[in-house]
Design an enzyme around this catalytic site. Sequence first.
Site, mmCIF file in Angstrom:
data_model
loop_
_atom_site.group_PDB
_atom_site.id
_atom_site.type_symbol
_atom_site.label_atom_id
_atom_site.label_comp_id
_atom_site.label_asym_id
_atom_site.label_seq_id
_atom_site.Cartn_x
_atom_site.Cartn_y
_atom_site.Cartn_z
ATOM 1 C CB CYS A 152 -0.947 -0.001 1.197
ATOM 2 S SG CYS A 152 -2.329 -1.168 1.030
ATOM 3 C CG ASP A 194 10.235 -9.751 -5.372
ATOM 4 O OD1 ASP A 194 9.148 -10.237 -5.019
ATOM 5 O OD2 ASP A 194 11.223 -9.666 -4.600
ATOM 6 C CG ASN A 219 4.224 -17.680 -1.840
ATOM 7 O OD1 ASN A 219 4.193 -18.768 -2.427
ATOM 8 N ND2 ASN A 219 5.245 -16.848 -1.946
ATOM 9 N N GLY A 250 4.647 -19.584 2.744
ATOM 10 C CA GLY A 250 5.803 -18.685 2.653
ATOM 11 C C GLY A 250 5.425 -17.237 2.414
ATOM 12 C CB THR A 282 7.223 -12.453 3.625
ATOM 13 O OG1 THR A 282 7.340 -12.008 2.273
ATOM 14 C CG2 THR A 282 7.964 -13.764 3.796
ATOM 15 C CG HIS A 310 -1.608 -5.794 -0.357
ATOM 16 N ND1 HIS A 310 -1.880 -4.447 -0.175
ATOM 17 C CD2 HIS A 310 -2.124 -6.112 -1.575
ATOM 18 C CE1 HIS A 310 -2.534 -3.988 -1.237
ATOM 19 N NE2 HIS A 310 -2.688 -4.993 -2.096
ATOM 20 C CG HIS A 369 1.955 -10.490 -3.349
ATOM 21 N ND1 HIS A 369 1.629 -10.478 -2.005
ATOM 22 C CD2 HIS A 369 3.050 -11.269 -3.466
ATOM 23 C CE1 HIS A 369 2.509 -11.211 -1.336
ATOM 24 N NE2 HIS A 369 3.380 -11.708 -2.204
HETATM 25 P P1 5GP Z 1 5.509 -13.278 -0.391
HETATM 26 O O1 5GP Z 1 6.679 -13.913 0.305
HETATM 27 O O2 5GP Z 1 4.612 -12.553 0.581
HETATM 28 O O3 5GP Z 1 4.754 -14.192 -1.309
HETATM 29 O O4 5GP Z 1 6.137 -12.200 -1.371
HETATM 30 C C1 5GP Z 1 6.498 -10.938 -0.970
HETATM 31 C C2 5GP Z 1 7.488 -10.439 -1.983
HETATM 32 O O5 5GP Z 1 7.598 -9.046 -1.849
HETATM 33 C C3 5GP Z 1 8.887 -11.028 -1.797
HETATM 34 O O6 5GP Z 1 9.285 -11.681 -2.979
HETATM 35 C C4 5GP Z 1 9.757 -9.812 -1.480
HETATM 36 O O7 5GP Z 1 11.023 -9.880 -2.071
HETATM 37 C C5 5GP Z 1 8.924 -8.671 -2.045
HETATM 38 N N1 5GP Z 1 9.110 -7.420 -1.327
HETATM 39 C C6 5GP Z 1 9.102 -7.222 0.022
HETATM 40 N N2 5GP Z 1 9.286 -5.921 0.304
HETATM 41 C C7 5GP Z 1 9.398 -5.276 -0.893
HETATM 42 C C8 5GP Z 1 9.617 -3.905 -1.255
HETATM 43 O O8 5GP Z 1 9.729 -3.001 -0.417
HETATM 44 N N3 5GP Z 1 9.685 -3.626 -2.580
HETATM 45 C C9 5GP Z 1 9.561 -4.590 -3.549
HETATM 46 N N4 5GP Z 1 9.654 -4.198 -4.822
HETATM 47 N N5 5GP Z 1 9.358 -5.880 -3.242
HETATM 48 C C10 5GP Z 1 9.284 -6.222 -1.928
HETATM 49 ZN ZN ZN Z 2 -1.741 -3.335 1.537
#
Ligand code: 5GP
Ligand code: ZN
Length: 111
Positions: free
Chosen positions: A7, A30, A86, A92, A94, A97, A99
């Site tokens: 956000c 990413d 995920n 996994g 992290t 929100h 995506h």
């Molecule tokens: P999840 O692990 O929740 O499926 O994916 C979260 C993704 O967001 C991860 O691949 C991580 O590298 C990416 N990510 C986390 N913080 C940021 C950020 O501040 N900017 C960008 N561009 N990606 C982020």
């Molecule tokens: Zn959000």
Amino acid sequence: MEDCVFCKIRKRELPSTTLYKDDDMMIIKDINPQAKVHLIAIPNTHVPYIDMMTEEGINVLAKIISKISHCQEELGITNGYRLVVNQGEDGGQTVGHVHIHILGGEKLKDF
Ligand code: 5GP
Ligand code: ZN
């Protein structure tokens, strides 16, 4: 949500490399790429988990998947790609929100 990274990126309170943006979503690079091309497609509406999405949210995800398929050249994934969502701790996730990860730009390893 106030303390949500995605956000904050949407509100430009945090920087990102944005490849695409419309009324429903944005596609950004990413920050920690797991493939030559690793993008994240993020719906504008903050919903923490995919299992919490309403029909409206699911329709937005369907639009996003369609948009990705029509923008393969711009996204650098014309030779194929992998979409990943995920969910929760074991999945996994992290960032809370919803995506969609877009992975490609090279031959990806099998599961
Ligand atoms: P999840 O692990 O929740 O499926 O994916 C979260 C993704 O967001 C991860 O691949 C991580 O590298 C990416 N990510 C986390 N913080 C940021 C950020 O501040 N900017 C960008 N561009 N990606 C982020
Ligand atoms: Zn959000």
